[in-house]
Design an enzyme around this catalytic site. Structure first.
Site, PDB file in Angstrom:
ATOM      1  N   ASN A 123      -4.598  -0.494  14.708  1.00 46.10           N
ATOM      2  CA  ASN A 123      -4.771   0.671  13.835  1.00 46.10           C
ATOM      3  C   ASN A 123      -6.176   0.674  13.240  1.00 46.10           C
ATOM      4  OD1 ASN A 123      -2.007   1.452  14.029  1.00 46.10           O
ATOM      5  ND2 ASN A 123      -1.504  -0.253  12.691  1.00 46.10           N
ATOM      6  N   ARG A 161      -9.104  -7.687   5.607  1.00 50.97           N
ATOM      7  CA  ARG A 161      -8.928  -7.207   6.982  1.00 50.97           C
ATOM      8  C   ARG A 161      -8.083  -5.942   6.899  1.00 50.97           C
ATOM      9  NH1 ARG A 161      -4.910  -5.342   9.213  1.00 50.97           N
ATOM     10  NH2 ARG A 161      -3.571  -6.974   9.962  1.00 50.97           N
ATOM     11  N   GLU A 187      -0.439  -8.223   2.471  1.00 49.01           N
ATOM     12  CA  GLU A 187      -0.845  -7.214   3.446  1.00 49.01           C
ATOM     13  C   GLU A 187      -2.340  -7.276   3.711  1.00 49.01           C
ATOM     14  OE1 GLU A 187       1.688  -5.001   4.675  1.00 49.01           O
ATOM     15  OE2 GLU A 187       0.131  -4.739   6.179  1.00 49.01           O
ATOM     16  N   ASP A 188      -2.693  -7.261   4.970  1.00 51.85           N
ATOM     17  CA  ASP A 188      -4.087  -7.137   5.402  1.00 51.85           C
ATOM     18  C   ASP A 188      -5.023  -8.196   4.821  1.00 51.85           C
ATOM     19  OD1 ASP A 188      -2.983  -5.123   6.840  1.00 51.85           O
ATOM     20  OD2 ASP A 188      -4.354  -3.557   6.193  1.00 51.85           O
ATOM     21  N   ASP A 233       3.493  -9.177   5.881  1.00 50.49           N
ATOM     22  CA  ASP A 233       3.899  -8.073   6.745  1.00 50.49           C
ATOM     23  C   ASP A 233       3.186  -8.104   8.101  1.00 50.49           C
ATOM     24  OD1 ASP A 233       5.015  -5.573   7.470  1.00 50.49           O
ATOM     25  OD2 ASP A 233       3.206  -4.559   6.776  1.00 50.49           O
ATOM     26  N   ASP A 234       1.889  -8.421   8.093  1.00 56.01           N
ATOM     27  CA  ASP A 234       1.135  -8.403   9.353  1.00 56.01           C
ATOM     28  C   ASP A 234       1.590  -9.498  10.304  1.00 56.01           C
ATOM     29  OD1 ASP A 234      -0.870  -6.280   8.720  1.00 56.01           O
ATOM     30  OD2 ASP A 234      -1.161  -7.642   7.033  1.00 56.01           O
ATOM     31  N   TYR A 238      -0.350   7.119   5.244  1.00 56.93           N
ATOM     32  CA  TYR A 238      -0.267   5.832   5.932  1.00 56.93           C
ATOM     33  C   TYR A 238      -1.257   5.895   7.093  1.00 56.93           C
ATOM     34  CZ  TYR A 238       2.444   1.789   7.653  1.00 56.93           C
ATOM     35  OH  TYR A 238       2.835   0.548   8.079  1.00 56.93           O
ATOM     36  N   LYS A 251       1.600   1.542   1.647  1.00 57.19           N
ATOM     37  CA  LYS A 251       2.792   0.752   2.013  1.00 57.19           C
ATOM     38  C   LYS A 251       3.899   1.005   0.983  1.00 57.19           C
ATOM     39  CE  LYS A 251       1.218  -1.616   5.619  1.00 57.19           C
ATOM     40  NZ  LYS A 251       1.817  -1.816   6.927  1.00 57.19           N
TER      41      LYS A 251
HETATM   42  N1  LIG Z   1       1.094  -1.804  14.745  1.00 54.22           N
HETATM   43  C1  LIG Z   1       1.304  -2.638  13.756  1.00 54.22           C
HETATM   44  O1  LIG Z   1       2.375  -2.650  13.134  1.00 54.22           O
HETATM   45  C2  LIG Z   1       0.236  -3.628  13.393  1.00 54.22           C
HETATM   46  C3  LIG Z   1       0.575  -4.704  12.556  1.00 54.22           C
HETATM   47  C4  LIG Z   1      -0.409  -5.636  12.223  1.00 54.22           C
HETATM   48  C5  LIG Z   1      -1.700  -5.484  12.699  1.00 54.22           C
HETATM   49  N2  LIG Z   1      -1.988  -4.415  13.485  1.00 54.22           N
HETATM   50  C6  LIG Z   1      -3.354  -4.215  13.982  1.00 54.22           C
HETATM   51  O2  LIG Z   1      -3.721  -5.301  14.782  1.00 54.22           O
HETATM   52  C7  LIG Z   1      -5.112  -5.505  14.705  1.00 54.22           C
HETATM   53  C8  LIG Z   1      -5.387  -6.978  14.498  1.00 54.22           C
HETATM   54  O3  LIG Z   1      -4.818  -7.443  13.310  1.00 54.22           O
HETATM   55  P1  LIG Z   1      -4.882  -9.005  12.951  1.00 54.22           P
HETATM   56  O4  LIG Z   1      -4.365  -9.162  11.584  1.00 54.22           O
HETATM   57  O5  LIG Z   1      -4.250  -9.814  13.989  1.00 54.22           O
HETATM   58  O6  LIG Z   1      -6.467  -9.209  12.952  1.00 54.22           O
HETATM   59  P2  LIG Z   1      -7.279 -10.538  13.123  1.00 54.22           P
HETATM   60  O7  LIG Z   1      -8.652 -10.246  12.686  1.00 54.22           O
HETATM   61  O8  LIG Z   1      -6.541 -11.671  12.488  1.00 54.22           O
HETATM   62  O9  LIG Z   1      -7.286 -10.802  14.705  1.00 54.22           O
HETATM   63  C9  LIG Z   1      -7.982 -10.053  15.643  1.00 54.22           C
HETATM   64  C10 LIG Z   1      -7.985 -10.829  16.953  1.00 54.22           C
HETATM   65  O10 LIG Z   1      -8.509  -9.993  17.972  1.00 54.22           O
HETATM   66  C11 LIG Z   1      -9.401 -10.767  18.758  1.00 54.22           C
HETATM   67  N3  LIG Z   1     -10.396  -9.933  19.415  1.00 54.22           N
HETATM   68  C12 LIG Z   1     -11.507  -9.365  18.891  1.00 54.22           C
HETATM   69  N4  LIG Z   1     -12.214  -8.748  19.866  1.00 54.22           N
HETATM   70  C13 LIG Z   1     -11.520  -8.940  21.008  1.00 54.22           C
HETATM   71  C14 LIG Z   1     -11.749  -8.555  22.356  1.00 54.22           C
HETATM   72  N5  LIG Z   1     -12.815  -7.842  22.682  1.00 54.22           N
HETATM   73  N6  LIG Z   1     -10.840  -8.905  23.271  1.00 54.22           N
HETATM   74  C15 LIG Z   1      -9.744  -9.608  22.931  1.00 54.22           C
HETATM   75  N7  LIG Z   1      -9.475 -10.006  21.683  1.00 54.22           N
HETATM   76  C16 LIG Z   1     -10.362  -9.671  20.733  1.00 54.22           C
HETATM   77  C17 LIG Z   1     -10.051 -11.721  17.772  1.00 54.22           C
HETATM   78  O11 LIG Z   1     -10.613 -12.835  18.453  1.00 54.22           O
HETATM   79  C18 LIG Z   1      -8.835 -12.093  16.936  1.00 54.22           C
HETATM   80  O12 LIG Z   1      -8.140 -13.138  17.560  1.00 54.22           O
HETATM   81  C19 LIG Z   1      -5.614  -4.583  13.595  1.00 54.22           C
HETATM   82  O13 LIG Z   1      -6.211  -3.462  14.185  1.00 54.22           O
HETATM   83  C20 LIG Z   1      -4.364  -4.146  12.885  1.00 54.22           C
HETATM   84  O14 LIG Z   1      -4.464  -2.829  12.388  1.00 54.22           O
HETATM   85  C21 LIG Z   1      -1.062  -3.490  13.842  1.00 54.22           C
HETATM   86  O1  LIG Z   2      -0.741  -0.593   8.220  1.00 56.66           O
HETATM   87  C1  LIG Z   2      -0.277  -0.377   9.337  1.00 56.66           C
HETATM   88  O2  LIG Z   2      -0.157   0.780   9.784  1.00 56.66           O
HETATM   89  C2  LIG Z   2       0.247  -1.490  10.202  1.00 56.66           C
HETATM   90  C3  LIG Z   2      -0.305  -2.841   9.948  1.00 56.66           C
HETATM   91  O3  LIG Z   2       0.141  -3.390   8.759  1.00 56.66           O
HETATM   92  C4  LIG Z   2      -1.775  -2.961  10.102  1.00 56.66           C
HETATM   93  O4  LIG Z   2      -2.361  -3.763   9.386  1.00 56.66           O
HETATM   94  O5  LIG Z   2      -2.338  -2.290  10.964  1.00 56.66           O
HETATM   95 MG   LIG Z   3      -1.239  -4.488   7.698  1.00 61.86          MG
END
Ligand SMILES: NC(=O)c1ccc[n+]([C@@H]2O[C@H](COP(=O)([O-])OP(=O)(O)OC[C@H]3O[C@@H](n4cnc5c(N)ncnc54)[C@H](O)[C@@H]3O)[C@@H](O)[C@H]2O)c1
Ligand SMILES: O=C(O)C[C@H](O)C(=O)O
Ligand SMILES: [Mg+2]
Length: 605
Positions: free
Chosen positions: A447, A181, A270-271, A293-294, A128, A199
């Site tokens: 991540n 993504r 997902e993603d 999930d996201d 993961y 996943k």
């Molecule tokens: N921890 C978790 O469980 C979890 C879950 C989902 C997503 N994530 C992580 O969150 C991140 C984003 O996912 P997402 O689906 O929302 O992506 P996304 O592409 O939909 O959104 C990214 C956002 O970040 C903004 N951004 C880019 N550069 C920036 C900056 N310099 N300052 C401020 N904002 C900025 C963009 O404008 C956009 O709004 C990924 O890295 C993903 O791995 C983590």
């Molecule tokens: O995959 C993960 O670890 C969490 C989340 O779904 C992500 O997109 O970052």
């Molecule tokens: Mg994800």
């Protein structure tokens, strides 16, 4: 001492490995076909009677090993790999560990899932996040054997028949991506298949979904990643991504095909890049048993973390309505979190018309603070855009930088879902020292590790020892000196998606509602004791993930029952589900979780 510890472990193992005898399993193949099928293969553990029955005699070395012995043998080779690679660069080690696990996965699933379940804390970072990200990036070179199904834009019109190419007659869980993504790594096209695989490994390990009933799916509609299009090892379609109706018609066709064959399956999106994450969620959530999930899993986990933060401040939960929260990243995850947090506040205030609700949120994207003055303001961000006038902080205007926002707002929580590594820099973290909260919280949720908004070390170093810290990918706890430890929480949707999927499946609900998602989040939020919370522990250890998932799954089942959506599962009907107490529901969920033990194999033509 070492020998004593080993002996104790052996006794414990012997007990674990001699658990209740599983029922027989019917196989329709014999001989080498069985040895090459990871669902049934037991390698050297086939007993003599089975070797005779299945035509295996002579195809294996004569010595018969026990499951326990095989387990120890694998772990020994894993540990010697760890030892032999200790001076290699981290990425090389991570990929070597992934390879040894993947080889076992390809050969013997029962043993693979047993080692995964028993060592989840050590192995989750390999199958993961973060290693899965590295695997996706290097997929062209790492690819050996296919896993899951691939539906490409070229398969239009064929999916209803293609879906029957999948060998398993029953599928419970499907995880679907279009690779647009992948974590914070961007568009990885077909290489994103590693994410549904990882996943679903978590579904087996945490939710006890039978691995014969999972299906990772890649919808390959092209890629806009020029580097991949130019890469001679790239294994996906070499064309730009489909857009608009053309794109949606591919997803529609897949969904129709999947539910035509497996009407009771649960599909996890997902993603997907933001526009398709929201569009597909909106399009399918009232038609199919699916969730994103996201957007939704992440929101529940973040909400549980936000509520944990209130408790860590020594305040009652209802004080959540006064928390100042800065969200960095206005994508599918950030917006999902804001919606769920807003719903929670509305429930706490019991005032559904209160329009001043957004006063406690500040949202930033790549262009800084999002306000109503933003040109081409995205409709999904619009409800959280700051205005002007009462309730606004003077001097914070459209596009204000993160450090300006943190300095002026003095937030209780700084939450990153931006995908931008290191964006919570020294200045930003130092500004969090002046937060109005007695325990400011910093959630660097992006991540994989290199995309985390800050490291755990930097968070404690610059923002101070009092903080509550959580990250999406794992970091080690931080030594704060004088015997004090800065606890690192992992705020990752893995704490919820397995329970959401399992609960939906076992309830037999045809849809996944906000009520079911809310029940999952509340269950996770209440899992942690006050004693742990005081230490800054707001999420449980991943080693408890099966137990957590059982509880979350049961909470989802009960929510489905309360909403009269539960149609039952297998021989448990809606009436029986309705009559179950909370404990009985937990027991029902636990009893339905698959656990890896070798079943006696019986051949049938
Ligand atoms: N921890 C978790 O469980 C979890 C879950 C989902 C997503 N994530 C992580 O969150 C991140 C984003 O996912 P997402 O689906 O929302 O992506 P996304 O592409 O939909 O959104 C990214 C956002 O970040 C903004 N951004 C880019 N550069 C920036 C900056 N310099 N300052 C401020 N904002 C900025 C963009 O404008 C956009 O709004 C990924 O890295 C993903 O791995 C983590
Ligand atoms: O995959 C993960 O670890 C969490 C989340 O779904 C992500 O997109 O970052
Ligand atoms: Mg994800």
């Amino acid at each position: 001492m070492w020998n004593l510890a080993r002996a104790a472990l052996k006794v414990r193992n012997a007990r674990r490995f001699s658990m209740a005898m599983p029922g027989p399993c019917i196989v329709h193949k014999r001989g080498t076909d069985i040895l090459h099928d990871p669902w049934f293969n037991k390698d050297t553990a086939f007993p003599l009677t089975e070797r005779d029955r299945l035509g295996l005699r002579g195809l294996l070395p004569p010595r018969i090993l026990s499951f326990e012995h095989q387990y120890d043998r694998f772990m020994e080779s894993y540990h010697s790999l760890e030892h032999n690679t200790r001076s290699e660069p981290a990425n090389v080690v991570a990929l070597a560990k992934w390879r040894i696990l993947n080889r076992l996965h390809d050969r013997n699933e029962t043993l693979y899932y047993r080692v995964l379940i028993d060592n989840i804390k050590d192995f989750a970072p390999i199958i993961y996040t973060p290693t899965v990200g590295l695997v996706c990036q290097n997929y062209g070179g790492l690819f050996r054997r296919p896993r899951g199904m691939y539906f490409s834009a070229k398969d239009k019109g064929e999916m209803t028949s293609m879906i029957y190419n999948w060998p398993s007659p029953k599928v419970d869980m499907i995880v679907l991506t279009d690779g647009s993504r992948i974590l914070g790594l961007g568009d990885l096209g077909v290489q994103g298949i590693g994410i549904p695989i990882g996943k679903l490994d978590m579904y087996v390990a945490a939710a006890g979904i039978n691995p014969q009933r999972i299906l990772p799916v890649m919808l390959d509609v092209g890629t806009n990643n020029q580097r991949l299009l130019d890469d001679r090892l790239y294994l996906g379609l070499r064309q730009p991504r489909l857009e608009g109706e053309e794109y949606l018609s591919i997803v529609d066709e897949f969904m129709e095909a999947a539910f035509a064959r497996w009407p009771k399956a649960v599909v996890q999106f997902e993603d997907f890049q933001m526009k398709w994450a929201f569009e597909t969620l909106h399009r399918y959530r009232r038609k199919f048993c699916m969730f994103n999930d996201d957007v939704q899993g992440t929101a529940g986990v973040a909400l549980a973390g936000l509520l944990g933060t209130v408790r860590a401040q020594g305040r009652p939960l209802k004080d959540f309505v006064h928390q100042k929260i800065v969200v960095v990243g206005a994508g599918s995850a950030g917006i999902g979190v804001l919606h769920m947090a807003k719903q929670a506040i509305l429930r706490m205030r019991r005032d559904h018309k209160n329009m001043a609700i957004n006063n406690q949120f500040w949202l930033l994207d790549k262009d800084g603070l999002v306000t109503k003055e933003r040109r081409n303001l995205d409709s999904s961000a619009a409800p959280f855009a700051r205005g002007s006038g009462p309730g606004e902080i003077e001097g914070l205007s459209e596009g204000a930088s993160l450090v300006e926002v943190v300095k002026k707002v003095k937030p209780d929580v700084l939450l990153g879902l931006s995908g931008v590594g290191g964006i919570f820099n020294k200045q930003v973290l130092e500004a969090m020292r002046d937060s109005d909260s007695p325990r400011p919280a910093i959630f660097a949720m992006s991540n994989p590790t290199m995309n985390a908004e800050c490291t755990a070390d930097d968070a404690f170093k610059y923002a101070g020892d009092k903080i509550v810290f959580a990250s999406g990918s794992p970091f080690a706890d931080v030594d704060l000196g004088n015997g004090k430890v800065g606890h690192v929480n992992q705020a990752n949707n893995m704490y919820l998606f397995p329970g959401i999927g399992l609960g939906a499946l076992l309830s037999g609900a045809r849809l996944i509602t906000d009520g079911m998602l809310q029940a999952a989040a509340e269950c996770l939020a209440s899992y942690i004791t006050d004693e742990d919370i005081r230490k800054g522990i707001i999420f449980p250890s991943i080693s408890r993930i099966r137990h957590i998932t059982t509880e979350v799954g049961a909470a989802v089942v009960r929510a489905a029952v309360a909403e009269e959506l539960a149609e039952g599962h297998c021989d448990v009907g809606p009436r029986e589900l309705m009559d179950m107490s909370k404990e009985e529901t937990i027991d029902y969920v636990a009893r339905n979780m698959w656990y890896p033990i070798y079943s006696p194999l019986v051949h049938e033509k």
